[in-house]
Write a protein that holds these residues in place. Structure first.
Motif, mmCIF file in Angstrom:
data_model
loop_
_atom_site.group_PDB
_atom_site.id
_atom_site.type_symbol
_atom_site.label_atom_id
_atom_site.label_comp_id
_atom_site.label_asym_id
_atom_site.label_seq_id
_atom_site.Cartn_x
_atom_site.Cartn_y
_atom_site.Cartn_z
ATOM 1 N N ALA A 146 0.838 -1.206 0.000
ATOM 2 C CA ALA A 146 0.000 0.000 0.000
ATOM 3 C C ALA A 146 0.872 1.254 0.000
ATOM 4 C CB ALA A 146 -0.920 -0.010 1.203
ATOM 5 N N LEU A 147 1.911 1.219 0.791
ATOM 6 C CA LEU A 147 2.803 2.372 0.886
ATOM 7 C C LEU A 147 3.504 2.620 -0.446
ATOM 8 C CD1 LEU A 147 3.798 4.427 2.866
ATOM 9 C CD2 LEU A 147 5.623 2.870 3.497
ATOM 10 N N ALA A 150 1.129 4.059 -2.825
ATOM 11 C CA ALA A 150 0.810 5.448 -2.475
ATOM 12 C C ALA A 150 1.887 6.385 -2.999
ATOM 13 C CB ALA A 150 0.681 5.587 -0.970
ATOM 14 N N HIS A 151 3.132 5.990 -2.845
ATOM 15 C CA HIS A 151 4.218 6.830 -3.365
ATOM 16 C C HIS A 151 4.154 6.932 -4.876
ATOM 17 C CE1 HIS A 151 6.620 8.052 0.022
ATOM 18 N NE2 HIS A 151 6.511 6.848 0.551
ATOM 19 N N LEU A 154 1.346 9.099 -6.010
ATOM 20 C CA LEU A 154 1.694 10.506 -5.787
ATOM 21 C C LEU A 154 2.487 11.026 -6.977
ATOM 22 C CD1 LEU A 154 1.219 12.403 -3.455
ATOM 23 C CD2 LEU A 154 3.499 11.916 -2.653
ATOM 24 N N SER A 275 -5.235 0.669 5.779
ATOM 25 C CA SER A 275 -6.264 1.710 5.680
ATOM 26 C C SER A 275 -7.155 1.470 4.476
ATOM 27 C CB SER A 275 -5.596 3.062 5.577
ATOM 28 O OG SER A 275 -4.752 3.045 4.470
ATOM 29 N N LEU B 46 -1.132 8.899 1.561
ATOM 30 C CA LEU B 46 0.220 8.559 1.987
ATOM 31 C C LEU B 46 0.431 8.966 3.443
ATOM 32 C CD1 LEU B 46 2.882 7.461 1.025
ATOM 33 C CD2 LEU B 46 3.567 9.743 0.411
ATOM 34 N N GLU B 48 -1.727 9.117 5.650
ATOM 35 C CA GLU B 48 -2.458 8.185 6.499
ATOM 36 C C GLU B 48 -1.620 6.941 6.759
ATOM 37 O OE1 GLU B 48 -6.254 6.706 5.013
ATOM 38 O OE2 GLU B 48 -7.015 8.660 5.681
ATOM 39 N N LEU B 49 -0.985 6.448 5.675
ATOM 40 C CA LEU B 49 -0.189 5.231 5.810
ATOM 41 C C LEU B 49 1.063 5.475 6.621
ATOM 42 C CD1 LEU B 49 -0.383 3.910 2.178
ATOM 43 C CD2 LEU B 49 -1.414 2.883 4.175
ATOM 44 N N GLN B 50 1.595 6.657 6.477
ATOM 45 C CA GLN B 50 2.906 6.951 7.047
ATOM 46 C C GLN B 50 2.837 8.327 7.705
ATOM 47 O OE1 GLN B 50 5.737 7.429 3.973
ATOM 48 N NE2 GLN B 50 7.500 7.285 5.300
#
Lengths: 396, 712
Positions: A146-147, A150-151, A154, A275, B46, B48-50
């Motif tokens: 997920a992280l 997310a990056h 972005l 999340s 992001l 939220e995750l980190q």
């Protein structure tokens, strides 16, 4: 003179003046305070450093922690050096990757959105990311996925085109390596669709989009469709979800005191921790998402096709790819259309985009000029036929 | 075309430029906006995750938030989602966010709020929640923005219902269990009351309720709000105010005007200096204006209290009961009790006897306590209470055992108290106190004489015969002060100086006046009805006036007739005022030529000043009335004197010294020559421009050679 010298002589027994409200000082006091100081043994220090040296170091004698720290350095040259160091270190010691994922991923992935980095740094970054992804299997990547996404997403929504294209390449990579995870992640789909929608805007920006950029987007779209729109993805999902985590109190895994957790996707994926809820089925099963994808992907493919075909010497490979994409999209649409709920909206959307004029233009394209246009032609004909079928469909 | 695309290309890198483009043409740049919006959303995911972001990632996020907050109002539906998104994040994770990000989010919310893209009530509620974060910068910002929002609502005057809900919400926050929230709510109320956004009785009473708050800081803030500035209490404002007025009339330019005028013209040194001066003057004006406004405001707030009697009683009870509280707070409470009692003429009789225990010369801040005693003494307090109070002061301060300062302060306090309640003075007491007029210390004797001056005009009978002074017209008309007596006059005092029969011109004058304010017909009817009854009296008064002026009854009758039969014009009022003044002075003129001493003149002036001051504001005593020393107690030491001298020199140019400033200072001519165009300098090349005669050259050569050989 002599008088002064006499005065300066100190007496052994001074006369103490007594006054009201003043306490007398004691003539002799023992200082009982204790001072402690730390002992530092040089040998201990050297042994400590010897311990550190057991860790693998890069060519510049930097450990992984140091390198990761330097990745966040404000100087871009330091960042570049650190990245090179990490690449070298990880290439030498691939076994280090999986245990250090927790620190590696946030620090490396955040460089994707770094808009100051030099163009020469990008291939290195790409290589590091690929190295990490290739040497990590799906199960160990799952908690960090997920992280990572997310990056990347972005980067996809970044203002600068260069960052965007690089993030797109990163997406390609994870679509290839972790199709299961991508399918389960809601973020991948939404951010990709969002990117495509932004890409497909009727503006002055169209002019500066080069053909190579379009090709790359097309390739990514194909990969994306391969993962999301292709059938047969459910088997792999069910395969992973078959795992059971057993916790037993008395050591007997099947005994009465054992608890078995049956995670939906993986041992680390609990709803409390992650999340974004992961899904079991492809997001394209729902009509809303499909409409979204259709609205951005179809015009993109159509425009690209019309543009390329109108050239003097059309790029046959490109046309073939476009046709393949159209086919995938049409097949998915045709499949989803049959579901009863809110299928009406999808049908309306399809009718709108597949107007008569569009279909006529498509069918006019069909016999392509060129020597070995056979393969592309065949693909194109198939695609047009499927689209026609889609448009002509009437529910019973 | 190329220009447009160039700008577009630049906008692809630069968020600020894009912002401009979007603001100019929101419709066609919607996609770009949406992309940024999505970028923001992914950043939040992001986050939220980190939760802990790298410090270098903060800047882009702040930029995007800033961009969205300025641009979003062009897209109402997105602005709404943006605002709710921000509110949600701040509400749920406000405590854990990075301080900079949190502040940026708050600023974005304010920006949205300013363009009505965010709900007002929710934002305010959220801000009160966020105050809990231990972040000083954020708290400051929140406080400022809350007040700014209130101001906006006040100036727009659109949504009265919203204003009332906000107000009651803030009142509710006063009772919050967390001290910082209550404190912020209180500060907001005080600020908006001071600035006039919420200047109503409800707010004033809510702040008054804070005087009994359980948190000491809140209590103190409320007490200080009602007491006003300490400068005002000390009575140090008059001279500033006067100079202020003059300055205002001279040049009413605003700062902006001055600045633009300066920018346009050439910047000479004098103009720069003048600009600085003007700036300073304007600053001073602003400050004074603010000061004046806040000074008025505490009196207004005290007047706004719903139930002053109850308030004073409660305050007094809390002073009386809590022994453990700090002295400073207790002093403030005493001050406010005294102020409220004085302003509203309340009956809180326990207060005076409570003060007795503090009235000792060694007591901390005793002059203030004396002042509060004087402020609390008003004309409706029973004489025995005041008598006791005065006696305590006299016993504790005004004895020969005490220092001269203590006696002076005591005498001044007694004078202030008795000027409010002259009926409480007894002959015996006055005799004792006035004996100090011969005291060897000047301060003491002047204080005693001040008391005498007061009683000469109020009740001379209590004074010793010698001290009464010459009887004047005014003293003849004097009525003895009695407790509870109401000396309301049925006529304008001093109107007898006017002629009874009005001339034609004047008649016209007042008729015009009457015609001009024709709002009340009943009033004019009344006037029409009056004359028949007045005519008879008029004739009586005429006789009286001719026979003799020294009969006060006749004078009163005449004044009654005049003031009943017509409306007095402005000029006539002026005439009356001078006449009344003359009454007091008459004795001096007609006296047997004894020259008045400087001190007497000064005392009279001070008394007149005090009377004038009583008319305006709250009419209460000030600290410099109590601490009035006619002779300086302490001389300045050398350092203080030098400091004063230096202060006077400020802004003056050094005399006689060349100034070391300016563009060319510190360069030699040679250096300057390098900067000049070569055409100017080439003539002056060293050696070329020296016109030496052949003989000169020969002589110098000879001299040189001789020197070389050592012959010379």
């Amino acid at each position: 003179m002599g008088k002064k010298a006499k005065k300066k002589l100190s007496k052994d027994f001074k006369k103490v003046k007594l006054k009201v409200g003043r306490t007398l000082k004691k003539p002799a006091v023992t200082d009982t305070t204790v001072h402690a100081k730390k002992l530092v043994l040089l040998e201990q220090l050297s042994r400590c450093s010897a311990d550190v040296s057991n860790n693998p170091l890069s060519h510049r004698k930097l450990s992984l922690e140091d390198l990761i720290q330097q990745l966040g350095h404000y100087n871009k040259n330091s960042r570049k050096d650190a990245l090179a160091g990490i690449k070298q270190l990880l290439a030498d010691h691939e076994e280090m990757i999986v245990p250090n994922l927790r620190t590696l991923i946030p620090s490396v992935a955040r460089l994707v959105t770094d808009d100051q980095c030099a163009a020469t740094q990008l291939p290195v970054l790409r290589a590091v990311l690929e190295l990490i992804c290739r040497s990590t299997d799906t199960a160990s990547m799952r908690p960090h996925f997920a992280l990572l996404v997310a990056h990347f997403s972005l980067g996809l929504s970044h203002l600068m085109a260069g960052v965007k294209m690089f993030a797109l390449a990163c997406f390609d990579m994870i679509l290839q390596i972790y199709p299961d995870l991508c399918l389960g992640s809601a973020d991948v789909f939404s951010s990709f669709v969002g990117f495509l929608a932004a890409w497909e805007r009727p503006k002055a920006s169209e002019a500066k989009r080069t053909v190579s950029q379009k090709q790359r987007v097309l390739e990514s779209l194909l990969k994306f469709l391969n993962v999301f729109a292709a059938d047969g993805d459910h088997q792999s999902l069910s395969k992973t979800s078959a795992r059971v985590l057993r916790i037993s109190v008395d050591g007997n895994p099947t005994g009465p005191y054992s608890v078995s957790l049956q995670p939906r996707n993986g041992p680390f994926d609990f709803h409390v921790l992650s999340s974004t809820a992961e899904r079991l089925s492809s997001p394209l099963e729902s009509v809303d998402e499909l409409i979204k994808l259709w609205q951005c992907a179809f015009p993109f493919l159509l425009n690209l096709l019309l543009e390329t075909a109108s050239d003097e010497r059309p790029d046959l490979l490109l046309i073939g790819n476009v046709a393949r994409g159209l086919k995938l999209l049409a097949a998915k649409a045709a499949k989803v259309r049959t579901t009863t709920e809110s299928g009406e909206r999808l049908r309306a959307e399809l009718q709108k985009s597949l107007s008569k004029s569009v279909r006529r233009r498509l069918s006019q394209l069909c016999p392509l000029k060129g020597q070995d246009a056979g393969g592309a032609n065949r693909l194109l004909v198939d695609a047009v036929a499927m689209l026609d079928a889609l448009a002509a469909y009437r529910p019973a | 075309m190329s220009g447009v695309s160039g700008r577009y290309l630049a906008a692809a890198h630069n968020l600020g430029l894009l912002q401009e483009l979007v603001r100019k043409d929101p419709e066609s740049y919607k996609e770009e906006f949406l992309e940024q919006f999505r970028h923001y959303e992914t950043t939040l995911r992001l986050l939220e995750l980190q939760p802990h972001q790298h410090r270098m990632d903060l800047d882009p996020l702040l930029e995007v938030v800033n961009f969205l907050s300025t641009v979003a109002p062009s897209y109402p539906e997105h602005a709404k989602t943006f605002a709710t998104n921000l509110i949600d994040i701040l509400r749920t994770q406000g405590q854990g966010l990075d301080p900079e990000v949190r502040l940026a989010f708050c600023k974005a919310l304010v920006a949205l709020r300013n363009r009505n893209a965010a709900p007002a009530f929710e934002v305010l509620e959220l801000f009160f929640e966020l105050v809990k974060c231990e972040d000083k910068i954020l708290r400051k910002f929140l406080f400022g923005s809350i007040v700014a929002q209130i101001k906006r609502l006040h100036t727009q005057k659109k949504d009265q219902r919203l204003i009332t809900t906000l107000q009651s919400f803030t009142f509710a926050k006063l009772k919050d269990s967390r001290s910082i929230v209550a404190r912020t709510a209180q500060l907001v109320l005080i600020d908006s009351y001071r600035k006039g956004f919420w200047r109503d009785a409800k707010t004033a009473n809510a702040i008054a309720e804070c005087c009994f708050h359980k948190i000491a800081r809140v209590q103190v803030a409320a007490l200080k709000f009602f007491l006003g500035s300490s400068k005002d209490e000390e009575g140090l404002e008059d001279d500033e105010g006067d100079s202020e007025h003059e300055g205002k009339q001279e040049d009413a330019k605003t700062l902006k005007e001055v600045m633009t005028a300066f920018r346009a013209g050439k910047k000479t040194r004098k103009k720069i200096k003048n600009l600085e001066k003007a700036k300073k003057a304007i600053d001073k004006q602003h400050k004074a204006k603010k000061d004046r406004r806040s000074r008025e405001c505490n009196l207004i707030a005290i007047n706004d209290l719903f139930d002053p009697q109850e308030f004073a009683d409660r305050l007094f009870r809390s002073v009386e009961s809590k022994k453990s509280e700090r002295f400073e707070i207790r002093l403030l409470q005493i001050a406010l009790t005294a102020r409220v009692i004085g302003v509203h003429s309340l009956q809180t009789l326990g207060f005076y006897s409570f003060l007795h225990r503090y009235l000792q010369p060694k007591q901390r801040e005793v002059t203030r306590i004396l002042l509060y005693a004087a402020q609390a003494a008003h004309s409706l307090v029973p004489p025995d209470v005041i008598e006791q109070l005065v006696r305590v002061i006299a016993q504790n301060f005004i004895t020969d055992r005490n220092t001269a300062e203590a006696i002076t302060v005591g005498l001044n306090a007694v004078r202030e108290i008795l000027s409010n309640c002259p009926f409480a003075a007894t002959e015996e007491l006055m005799r004792d106190l006035t004996e100090y007029k011969k005291y060897k210390n000047k301060n003491v004797s002047m204080a005693a004489r001040g008391l005498i001056t007061l009683f000469r005009s109020v009740n001379p009978k209590l004074l010793h015969r010698k001290d009464r002074g010459r009887p004047t017209e005014a003293t003849k008309e004097l009525e003895l002060p009695e407790f509870g007596a109401d000396h309301a006059k049925s006529f304008v005092p001093g109107a007898e100086c006017l002629p009874e029969v009005v001339e034609e011109e004047e008649d016209d004058g007042w008729e015009e006046d009457d015609a001009s304010d024709d709002s009340d017909d009943d009033g004019s009817d009344g006037w029409v009805n009056m004359p028949p009854s007045g005519d008879e009296e008029e004739s009586d008064a005429e006789d009286g006036g001719e026979e003799g002026d020294d009969e006060p009854i006749n004078k009163a009758e005449k004044a009654t007739v005049i003031s009943e039969t017509r409306i007095l014009s402005q000029d006539e009022h002026k005439k009356i005022a001078t006449y009344q003044l003359k009454k007091q002075l008459e004795a001096e003129k007609g006296g047997n030529g004894r020259k008045r001493k400087n001190d007497d003149v000064r005392l009279d002036e001070e008394y007149a000043e005090k009377l004038a001051r009583r008319e305006q504001g709250d009419g209460l005593a000030r600290l410099n009335d109590i601490e009035q020393f006619h002779k300086k107690i302490r001389r300045q030491n050398k350092e203080e004197r030098l400091a004063q001298v230096k202060e006077g020199r400020e802004g003056r140019e050094d005399f006689g010294k060349p100034s070391k400033r300016g563009p060319h200072v510190g360069r030699t001519n040679r250096e300057l020559a390098k900067r000049k165009p070569s055409q100017m300098v080439v003539q002056k090349k060293r050696g070329k421009n020296r016109q030496r005669t052949f003989r000169d050259q020969q002589l110098s050569l000879r001299k040189y050679l001789q020197k070389q050989k050592g012959m010379k």
